[in-house]
Write an enzyme that holds these catalytic residues in place. Structure first.
Site, PDB file in Angstrom:
ATOM      1  N   THR A   4      34.140  40.769  41.271  1.00  0.00           N
ATOM      2  CA  THR A   4      35.161  41.824  41.297  1.00  0.00           C
ATOM      3  C   THR A   4      34.689  43.000  42.147  1.00  0.00           C
ATOM      4  OG1 THR A   4      35.862  41.190  39.081  1.00  0.00           O
ATOM      5  CG2 THR A   4      36.530  43.365  39.833  1.00  0.00           C
ATOM      6  N   HIS A  21      35.172  42.045  45.633  1.00  0.00           N
ATOM      7  CA  HIS A  21      36.581  42.209  46.042  1.00  0.00           C
ATOM      8  C   HIS A  21      36.838  43.663  46.423  1.00  0.00           C
ATOM      9  CE1 HIS A  21      38.322  38.290  45.110  1.00  0.00           C
ATOM     10  NE2 HIS A  21      37.747  38.286  43.925  1.00  0.00           N
TER      11      HIS A  21
END
Ligand code: ZN
Length: 351
Positions: A41, A44
């Site tokens: 994450t 990202h």
């Protein structure tokens, strides 16, 4: 405080001086961060892909998986004391909705995620609700305890369908996929096949316990694998890639009646042939988000205590927090398993 932040809405990550973590309010505790893992994450958000651009509002302190020591306790907290060594569930659920009140807080629609929707843990201290805190077993070292959260993702993906005695296919061997191999092995899978194009991670997958590691780009090897008798086709699929073509291939490769656990987030909609590949073949698809609070945490604790050697194989790098840029670079290159950043030693505290 030193903090690793998403300063601007563009590709990159920067360090920054941020305000001290606030003193804990009612029902909260403040934790001095010792170690924190870099998650997919975070990658990202670093890459500033459409998902993060649509959700994250810079400037934001990043990070959500960590371990540390409680240094202040707010009013109304009776079960946690200053000095406790703790990790933390990164999904802060509301506690009062129907999902929360029926034991499904991981599905709370009012969830706020640390380091995504509110200030994260890539800094010296963080204030969080005490109900999210997990006291770490004394036999689990900090470089393992820092990654309770992603091991929990892998555990939840595996236990949602069950892997004991089954032929498991794991699609994607990023750090959560690698943890899933270790978990499937520890839970007595009959066989574990992994599909991973990156050679560093493919090799690690074999070391951790995969029986067969396939490069999906090696069409001959994939064809040979697909020729095997139908009773050896995977009946438990753990999808960690979020890659549309890989998801479609996995549905086709699964045995009739297989369970498919989907954790990998695709950057956009994925088209699947529902009639041919799911309905007519009796597949069951399970979407996986977060960790069950806190069943998954007990399962992860047991796993970490039983398989510290496997944990050590997946956690490939522990580096000083100020070297975070190198960590993100390694993730760019796919030349790592799990990377853990050390925040304690920069503050002269025990790591
Ligand atoms: Zn809720």
């Amino acid at each position: 405080m030193f903090a690793i932040t998403k300063k601007r809405p563009e590709r990159g990550v920067w360090d920054n001086e941020v305000a001290e973590a606030p003193p804990p309010g009612f029902g909260e505790v403040r934790i001095g961060v010792a170690k924190a893992g870099i998650c997919g994450t975070d990658y990202h958000i670093y890459s500033w892909d459409p998902w993060s651009a649509g959700r994250v509002r810079p400037p934001l302190t990043m990070g959500h998986e960590f371990v540390g020591q409680v240094d202040a306790v707010g009013a109304g907290v009776g079960h946690i004391e200053i000095g406790d060594r703790v990790s933390c569930e990164s999904h802060i659920a509301c506690g009062h909705c129907g999902q929360c009140r029926t034991g499904r807080a991981h599905l709370c629609a009012n969830t706020q995620i640390i380091g995504v929707d509110r200030a994260g843990c890539f800094t010296e201290a963080i204030t969080v609700p005490a109900v999210n805190v997990w006291k770490v077993h004394p036999d689990i070292p900090n470089h393992h305890a820092a990654v309770f959260d992603p091991v929990g993702n892998a555990m939840h993906t595996a236990t949602a369908i069950g892997v004991t005695g089954r032929d498991v296919l794991i699609v994607g061997a990023g750090s959560i996929g690698l943890f899933a191999i270790a978990i499937a092995r520890a839970h007595g899978a009959r066989s574990i096949t992994v599909q991973e194009p990156n050679s560093y991670r493919a090799e690690l997958a074999g070391e951790i316990g995969a029986d067969l590691v396939l490069d999906p780009g090696d069409l001959d090897a994939m064809a040979r694998w697909r020729e095997r008798p139908t009773e050896w086709r995977p009946d438990a699929v753990l999808e960690m890639s979020g890659h549309g073509p890989a998801i479609n291939a996995a549905l086709k490769d699964a045995r009739n009646g297989a369970d498919v656990s989907l954790l990998g987030l695709a950057p956009g909609p994925v088209e699947i042939n529902l009639s041919e590949d799911v309905i007519m073949r009796g597949l069951t698809l399970h979407g996986i988000t977060g960790r069950r609070m806190f069943e998954t945490w007990y399962e992860v604790e047991a796993f970490m205590l039983q398989a510290p050697d496997l944990m050590d194989k997946v956690v490939t790098h522990v580096m000083p927090a100020r070297e975070y840029a190198k960590g993100f670079q390694l993730m760019d290159q796919g030349a790592c398993g799990k990377i853990v950043l050390d925040f304690a030693s920069m503050q002269g505290r025990a790591a």
